[in-house]
Design a protein around this motif. Structure first.
Motif, PDB file in Angstrom:
ATOM      1  N   ALA A 125      -2.290   8.146  12.065  1.00 19.55           N
ATOM      2  CA  ALA A 125      -2.501   6.769  11.612  1.00 19.55           C
ATOM      3  C   ALA A 125      -3.316   6.734  10.322  1.00 19.55           C
ATOM      4  O   ALA A 125      -3.017   5.961   9.403  1.00 19.55           O
ATOM      5  CB  ALA A 125      -3.206   5.964  12.702  1.00 19.55           C
ATOM      6  N   MET A 126      -4.332   7.598  10.232  1.00 14.97           N
ATOM      7  CA  MET A 126      -5.173   7.639   9.030  1.00 14.97           C
ATOM      8  C   MET A 126      -4.360   8.074   7.811  1.00 14.97           C
ATOM      9  O   MET A 126      -4.467   7.486   6.731  1.00 14.97           O
ATOM     10  CB  MET A 126      -6.344   8.589   9.244  1.00 14.97           C
ATOM     11  N   VAL A 127      -3.554   9.097   7.976  1.00 17.56           N
ATOM     12  CA  VAL A 127      -2.751   9.600   6.855  1.00 17.56           C
ATOM     13  C   VAL A 127      -1.691   8.587   6.450  1.00 17.56           C
ATOM     14  O   VAL A 127      -1.384   8.414   5.262  1.00 17.56           O
ATOM     15  CB  VAL A 127      -2.093  10.951   7.240  1.00 17.56           C
ATOM     16  N   ASP A 128      -1.142   7.890   7.432  1.00 16.35           N
ATOM     17  CA  ASP A 128      -0.052   6.962   7.164  1.00 16.35           C
ATOM     18  C   ASP A 128      -0.520   5.637   6.579  1.00 16.35           C
ATOM     19  O   ASP A 128       0.158   5.053   5.733  1.00 16.35           O
ATOM     20  CB  ASP A 128       0.716   6.710   8.462  1.00 16.35           C
ATOM     21  N   GLY A 129      -1.680   5.148   7.048  1.00 19.17           N
ATOM     22  CA  GLY A 129      -2.102   3.832   6.571  1.00 19.17           C
ATOM     23  C   GLY A 129      -3.579   3.542   6.641  1.00 19.17           C
ATOM     24  O   GLY A 129      -4.015   2.435   6.332  1.00 19.17           O
ATOM     25  N   GLY A 130      -4.387   4.489   7.095  1.00 19.77           N
ATOM     26  CA  GLY A 130      -5.823   4.289   7.128  1.00 19.77           C
ATOM     27  C   GLY A 130      -6.340   3.783   8.462  1.00 19.77           C
ATOM     28  O   GLY A 130      -5.587   3.623   9.427  1.00 19.77           O
ATOM     29  N   VAL A 135      -6.328   0.907  14.061  1.00 16.61           N
ATOM     30  CA  VAL A 135      -6.686  -0.282  14.842  1.00 16.61           C
ATOM     31  C   VAL A 135      -5.428  -0.999  15.299  1.00 16.61           C
ATOM     32  O   VAL A 135      -5.297  -1.404  16.465  1.00 16.61           O
ATOM     33  CB  VAL A 135      -7.573  -1.232  14.013  1.00 16.61           C
ATOM     34  N   ASP A 136      -4.474  -1.137  14.394  1.00 16.01           N
ATOM     35  CA  ASP A 136      -3.232  -1.844  14.694  1.00 16.01           C
ATOM     36  C   ASP A 136      -2.405  -1.097  15.734  1.00 16.01           C
ATOM     37  O   ASP A 136      -1.982  -1.669  16.750  1.00 16.01           O
ATOM     38  CB  ASP A 136      -2.430  -2.002  13.400  1.00 16.01           C
ATOM     39  N   TYR A 137      -2.167   0.205  15.510  1.00 13.43           N
ATOM     40  CA  TYR A 137      -1.308   0.981  16.405  1.00 13.43           C
ATOM     41  C   TYR A 137      -1.935   1.162  17.794  1.00 13.43           C
ATOM     42  O   TYR A 137      -1.230   1.188  18.799  1.00 13.43           O
ATOM     43  CB  TYR A 137      -1.021   2.356  15.802  1.00 13.43           C
ATOM     44  N   SER A 138      -3.238   1.332  17.838  1.00  7.95           N
ATOM     45  CA  SER A 138      -3.915   1.522  19.126  1.00  7.95           C
ATOM     46  C   SER A 138      -4.170   0.210  19.843  1.00  7.95           C
ATOM     47  O   SER A 138      -4.526   0.203  21.032  1.00  7.95           O
ATOM     48  CB  SER A 138      -5.256   2.235  18.919  1.00  7.95           C
ATOM     49  N   GLU A 139      -4.006  -0.903  19.108  1.00  8.46           N
ATOM     50  CA  GLU A 139      -4.343  -2.232  19.622  1.00  8.46           C
ATOM     51  C   GLU A 139      -5.794  -2.267  20.098  1.00  8.46           C
ATOM     52  O   GLU A 139      -6.158  -3.058  20.951  1.00  8.46           O
ATOM     53  CB  GLU A 139      -3.378  -2.647  20.736  1.00  8.46           C
ATOM     54  N   GLN A 181      -6.091 -11.510  15.918  1.00  9.27           N
ATOM     55  CA  GLN A 181      -5.170 -11.986  14.894  1.00  9.27           C
ATOM     56  C   GLN A 181      -4.676 -10.825  14.039  1.00  9.27           C
ATOM     57  O   GLN A 181      -3.493 -10.762  13.683  1.00  9.27           O
ATOM     58  CB  GLN A 181      -5.869 -13.031  14.019  1.00  9.27           C
ATOM     59  N   PHE A 182      -5.560  -9.882  13.728  1.00  9.45           N
ATOM     60  CA  PHE A 182      -5.172  -8.722  12.928  1.00  9.45           C
ATOM     61  C   PHE A 182      -4.148  -7.868  13.676  1.00  9.45           C
ATOM     62  O   PHE A 182      -3.140  -7.445  13.117  1.00  9.45           O
ATOM     63  CB  PHE A 182      -6.412  -7.881  12.605  1.00  9.45           C
TER      64      PHE A 182
END
Length: 257
Positions: A125-130, A135-139, A181-182
């Motif tokens: 996730a960090m390499v792909d988008g930070g 936060v988004d992928y793990s919810e 919301q994010f």
């Protein structure tokens, strides 16, 4: 035809229930005895020395669909033999996810394997988008965050841990509605307030990872596990199928997404 009396129906139902109960208990006892036999077999195998490759142990364990490496960290023999760090980390990741897809609960998966998998999930996730993408992928699931943090500790990736904790502190300071919301948003602008707050974390991650590769630390930690087991493709297929098919009530255990 003479109708059955209610008492007759009830007695028949109770008899059938008793038969099913005995059958179910028998299956559970069989599973427990199989697991105990496997653990005794594992005790006869010397643990690998740190840094050494582990040979394919299929013949040692005589694996069948009803025997499982419940206490082992399993990787592909090919991935381990190549010596490629990314390959061994990805092998563990895919095997853990295959077990989860087969509805094997995480409580029955090797803990070190889980931690390695979640650390690599964080890394990807960090390499792909930070950090915002993590936060988004793990919810922002509390168990996921905890497993990543524990994994970083066990990998001795302490600089990454300090940076991770900074990101956690930023997210913890958000209003719950803002965080929700994010996570629910289908698209994030580069000017999103949370992404802007986390931008310094992202920049420092790349600099840190050049000096302290998270993939290298992860692969080295996997190789040092005393219960590391390498399987051929055939044995690996049997193990993954067996874990999902032969455990009692497996069809009633929901898969974790």
């Amino acid at each position: 035809m003479v109708p059955l009396r209610p008492s007759t129906i009830i007695r028949s139902f109770l008899a059938l229930a008793a038969i099913l109960y005995v059958y179910d208990v028998g299956r559970s006892q069989f599973y427990k005895s199989e697991t105990a036999a496997l653990l005794r077999g594992q005790g006869k195998v010397s643990p690998p020395e740190p840094g050494l490759h582990v040979a394919d142990q299929t013949d040692v364990f005589k694996i069948s669909p009803r025997r499982e490496y419940r206490t082992s960290l399993i990787v592909s023999a090919k991935a381990l033999a190549t010596g490629d760090d990314q390959g061994i980390v990805e092998s563990n990741f895919s095997i853990v996810d295959s077990l989860r897809d087969s509805k094997v609960p995480e409580s029955e998966i090797n803990r070190a394997a889980l931690e390695s998998r979640y650390v690599d999930f964080f890394y990807g996730a960090m390499v792909d988008g930070g950090f915002g993408q993590f936060v988004d992928y793990s919810e922002w699931d509390s168990e996921t965050v905890a497993l990543v943090r524990k994994g970083l500790i066990d990998l001795k990736a302490f600089r990454h841990l300090a940076l991770f904790d900074e990101g956690v502190a930023i997210v913890a300071g958000l209003d719950p509605d803002e965080l929700r919301q994010f996570i629910n948003a289908s698209h994030h602008s580069s000017k999103d307030p949370l992404l802007m707050k986390l931008s310094s974390i992202d920049r420092r991650f790349y600099d840190l990872n050049d000096r302290e590769s998270l993939v290298k630390l992860n692969a080295a930690w996997i190789r040092q596990q005393p219960n590391l087991t390498a399987l051929s493709p055939e044995a690996l297929r049997d193990e993954l199928q067996g874990r999902g098919v032969y455990l009692p009530h497996r069809d009633k255990i929901p898969a974790k997404t």
